[in-house]
Design a protein around this motif. Structure first.
Motif, PDB file in Angstrom:
ATOM      1  N   LYS A   1      -7.422  -6.612   3.430  1.00 43.10           N
ATOM      2  CA  LYS A   1      -7.108  -6.233   2.060  1.00 43.10           C
ATOM      3  C   LYS A   1      -7.226  -4.719   2.003  1.00 43.10           C
ATOM      4  CE  LYS A   1     -10.232  -9.431   0.372  1.00 43.10           C
ATOM      5  NZ  LYS A   1     -11.115  -9.902  -0.681  1.00 43.10           N
ATOM      6  N   GLY A   2      -6.686  -4.133   0.995  1.00 40.50           N
ATOM      7  CA  GLY A   2      -6.839  -2.701   0.825  1.00 40.50           C
ATOM      8  C   GLY A   2      -8.134  -2.387   0.085  1.00 40.50           C
ATOM      9  N   ILE A   3      -8.405  -1.095  -0.081  1.00 37.31           N
ATOM     10  CA  ILE A   3      -9.576  -0.705  -0.852  1.00 37.31           C
ATOM     11  C   ILE A   3      -9.332  -0.950  -2.338  1.00 37.31           C
ATOM     12  CG2 ILE A   3     -10.399   0.924   0.873  1.00 37.31           C
ATOM     13  CD1 ILE A   3      -9.288   3.165  -0.960  1.00 37.31           C
ATOM     14  N   ASP A   4      -8.064  -1.039  -2.710  1.00 38.72           N
ATOM     15  CA  ASP A   4      -7.626  -1.467  -4.031  1.00 38.72           C
ATOM     16  C   ASP A   4      -6.201  -1.988  -3.857  1.00 38.72           C
ATOM     17  OD1 ASP A   4      -5.696   0.711  -4.424  1.00 38.72           O
ATOM     18  OD2 ASP A   4      -7.369   2.003  -4.975  1.00 38.72           O
ATOM     19  N   PRO A   5      -5.585  -2.513  -4.899  1.00 41.65           N
ATOM     20  CA  PRO A   5      -4.258  -3.120  -4.716  1.00 41.65           C
ATOM     21  C   PRO A   5      -3.169  -2.176  -4.183  1.00 41.65           C
ATOM     22  CG  PRO A   5      -5.203  -3.817  -6.784  1.00 41.65           C
ATOM     23  CD  PRO A   5      -6.114  -2.757  -6.230  1.00 41.65           C
ATOM     24  N   ASP A   6      -3.341  -0.864  -4.346  1.00 41.22           N
ATOM     25  CA  ASP A   6      -2.309   0.087  -3.946  1.00 41.22           C
ATOM     26  C   ASP A   6      -2.648   0.926  -2.719  1.00 41.22           C
ATOM     27  OD1 ASP A   6      -0.618  -0.647  -6.060  1.00 41.22           O
ATOM     28  OD2 ASP A   6      -1.631   0.738  -7.415  1.00 41.22           O
ATOM     29  N   HIS A   7      -3.868   0.839  -2.211  1.00 41.45           N
ATOM     30  CA  HIS A   7      -4.285   1.721  -1.123  1.00 41.45           C
ATOM     31  C   HIS A   7      -5.011   0.958  -0.018  1.00 41.45           C
ATOM     32  CE1 HIS A   7      -3.866   4.359  -4.636  1.00 41.45           C
ATOM     33  NE2 HIS A   7      -3.312   5.156  -3.744  1.00 41.45           N
TER      34      HIS A   7
ATOM     35  N   PHE B   1       0.817  -1.210   0.000  1.00 45.83           N
ATOM     36  CA  PHE B   1       0.000   0.000   0.000  1.00 45.83           C
ATOM     37  C   PHE B   1       0.852   1.262   0.000  1.00 45.83           C
ATOM     38  CE2 PHE B   1      -2.356  -3.191   2.634  1.00 45.83           C
ATOM     39  CZ  PHE B   1      -3.186  -3.613   1.615  1.00 45.83           C
TER      40      PHE B   1
ATOM     41  N   TYR C   1      -1.990  -8.150   6.788  1.00 40.93           N
ATOM     42  CA  TYR C   1      -2.010  -8.350   5.336  1.00 40.93           C
ATOM     43  C   TYR C   1      -1.324  -9.667   4.982  1.00 40.93           C
ATOM     44  CZ  TYR C   1      -1.096  -7.748   0.384  1.00 40.93           C
ATOM     45  OH  TYR C   1      -1.030  -7.949  -0.980  1.00 40.93           O
TER      46      TYR C   1
END
Length: 50
Positions: free
Chosen positions: A34-40, A11, A28
């Motif tokens: 999990k994140g809100i998307d793969p990078d955040h 993230f 993680y």
């Protein structure tokens, strides 16, 4: 699962300088979060009951 003492967090909004970095990295790595998307991860977002 990463067996080293240092888990890697993908993230961009979680820095190694953040107080919660180790908790996020271990959760993680264990597959608990999990994140809100793969990078955040959005650590400052509001939490909902959903």
């Amino acid at each position: 699962m990463n067996l080293s003492n240092e888990a890697i967090v993908p993230f961009k909004d979680v820095s190694t300088q953040d107080w919660y970095y180790e908790s996020v990295s271990r959760a993680y790595d264990a597959g608990l979060v999990k994140g809100i998307d793969p990078d955040h991860f959005a650590p400052n977002a509001r939490i909902t009951r959903e």
